[in-house]
Design an enzyme around this catalytic site. Structure first.
Site, PDB file in Angstrom:
ATOM      1  N   ASP A 192       0.839  -1.208   0.000  1.00  0.00           N
ATOM      2  CA  ASP A 192       0.000   0.000   0.000  1.00  0.00           C
ATOM      3  C   ASP A 192       0.873   1.258   0.000  1.00  0.00           C
ATOM      4  O   ASP A 192       0.530   2.267  -0.628  1.00  0.00           O
ATOM      5  CB  ASP A 192      -0.922   0.013   1.224  1.00  0.00           C
ATOM      6  CG  ASP A 192      -1.834  -1.198   1.262  1.00  0.00           C
ATOM      7  OD1 ASP A 192      -2.208  -1.682   0.179  1.00  0.00           O
ATOM      8  OD2 ASP A 192      -2.148  -1.666   2.368  1.00  0.00           O
ATOM      9  N   ALA A 205       9.908   0.371   9.930  1.00  0.00           N
ATOM     10  CA  ALA A 205       9.181   0.783  11.143  1.00  0.00           C
ATOM     11  C   ALA A 205       7.999  -0.157  11.374  1.00  0.00           C
ATOM     12  O   ALA A 205       7.517  -0.809  10.445  1.00  0.00           O
ATOM     13  CB  ALA A 205       8.689   2.215  10.988  1.00  0.00           C
TER      14      ALA A 205
HETATM   15  O1  RIB Z   1      -2.198  -4.245   3.097  1.00  0.00           O
HETATM   16  C1  RIB Z   1      -2.201  -4.217   4.499  1.00  0.00           C
HETATM   17  C2  RIB Z   1      -3.602  -4.089   4.984  1.00  0.00           C
HETATM   18  O2  RIB Z   1      -4.303  -5.265   4.665  1.00  0.00           O
HETATM   19  C3  RIB Z   1      -3.744  -3.944   6.474  1.00  0.00           C
HETATM   20  O3  RIB Z   1      -3.743  -2.606   6.889  1.00  0.00           O
HETATM   21  C4  RIB Z   1      -5.044  -4.665   6.772  1.00  0.00           C
HETATM   22  O4  RIB Z   1      -6.026  -3.802   7.244  1.00  0.00           O
HETATM   23  C5  RIB Z   1      -5.457  -5.316   5.461  1.00  0.00           C
HETATM   24  O5  RIB Z   1      -6.403  -4.589   4.814  1.00  0.00           O
END
Ligand code: RIB
Length: 306
Positions: free
Chosen positions: A253, A286
């Site tokens: 992400d 982190a």
């Molecule tokens: O990609 C990581 C995310 O996957 C986490 O924050 C968790 O909430 C899931 O959605």
């Protein structure tokens, strides 16, 4: 810089740091726990906003103690929350996460309110969405809503990016072909194409089939090995960066949030990928998901030190 819309999930991350998973019937002490804001949509929105992007979020929170905190968290980073709505009688999305000492994780998700983000919510936000230059999607909301968002973007000439996570088989080829960007990891790419993907070379071959079917740009994230591009701009790899990883949760992400922030500024794909590889490398040094994402200043310091 164009405004970015993220149409996707938010979750409450329940992160347990473990030495190992307990076996059936066993109770095991774990060394640590943290509660944090997560969800793939929210993570990508927050990473982009922390780097200075103008972000509009479409999402749903539940009718519980987590909802206010999630809304406050979005607002803390300047994210437009006019279309983050509460769903009465439903829980917020939650994600129990187990992080091992080697930094790798296992994640369960409960969609909760995220399953209530509907095509009608896209229609309700249509005027604001039309002001955006990019719509960013993942697969933690229901598939019909994802498909509707792709159609909406296509119809209105808005660039659209899908991060096909969590991995899901049987995605509609007709909708994939309307994407400007598809950003899978290797296992997601394998599931989408039905091909074996276990090396950069096999990832390149699988990505070519998606580009041949109509997707303009396919970017495969390769974890510590960086990322691979196949599309209208040719083919190239961005090498990974070596770091001491502590927690890889949300690294994908982080990549996408940083990528979209840079791309929406100047449309330079290779540079945006280089920055995104560095940003996700920084994030794994982190603990936590959004808590591990640096803002622009901290990210600049990380890059200067290398
Ligand atoms: O990609 C990581 C995310 O996957 C986490 O924050 C968790 O909430 C899931 O959605």
């Amino acid at each position: 810089m164009g405004k970015i819309a993220v149409i996707g999930s938010n979750m409450v991350d329940l992160i347990t740091y473990i030495d190992r998973m307990p076996v059936q019937g066993e109770t095991l002490e774990a060394p640590g726990f943290a509660l944090g804001c997560g969800g793939k949509g929210a993570n990508q929105a927050v990473a982009a906003a922390k780097l200075g992007a103008d972000v509009l979020m479409l999402s749903k929170v539940g009718d519980d103690m987590f909802a206010d905190n999630t809304l406050a968290n979005f607002r803390r980073f300047g994210i437009d929350t006019r279309y983050v709505q509460r769903v009465p009688g439903v829980s917020s999305g939650v994600a129990p996460i187990f992080v091992r000492a080697d930094s790798h994780n296992s994640i369960l998700i409960v969609k909760g309110a995220n399953a209530h983000l509907l095509p009608a919510d896209i229609d309700a936000a249509a005027a604001d969405l039309r002001e955006c230059t990019l719509i960013v999607l993942q697969l933690e909301i229901n598939l019909p809503t994802v498909y509707y968002a792709i159609e909406f973007a296509h119809r209105h000439g808005i660039a659209v990016l899908l991060n096909p996570a969590p991995a899901l088989a049987g995605l509609s080829g007709e909708h994939l072909a309307q994407l400007d960007f598809l950003i899978p990891n290797e296992s997601e790419l394998a599931l989408i194409t039905g091909q074996v993907v276990d090396s950069p070379d096999s990832a390149r071959i699988a990505a070519r089939t998606l580009v041949a079917s109509g997707i303009r740009h396919v970017i495969v994230t390769l974890g510590e090995h960086g990322a691979l591009y196949v599309g209208e701009e040719g083919e190239f790899e961005v090498p990974g960066q070596r770091v001491d990883a502590r927690d890889t949760t949300g690294a994908g992400d982080a990549f996408i949030g940083c990528f979209v922030q840079h791309w929406s500024r100047d449309g330079q794909i290779r540079y945006a990928m280089e920055q995104a590889v560095a940003y996700s490398a920084c994030s794994v040094t982190a603990l936590g998901t959004q808590t591990s994402y640096p803002d622009s200043e901290a990210f600049a310091r990380f890059q200067q030190q290398r």
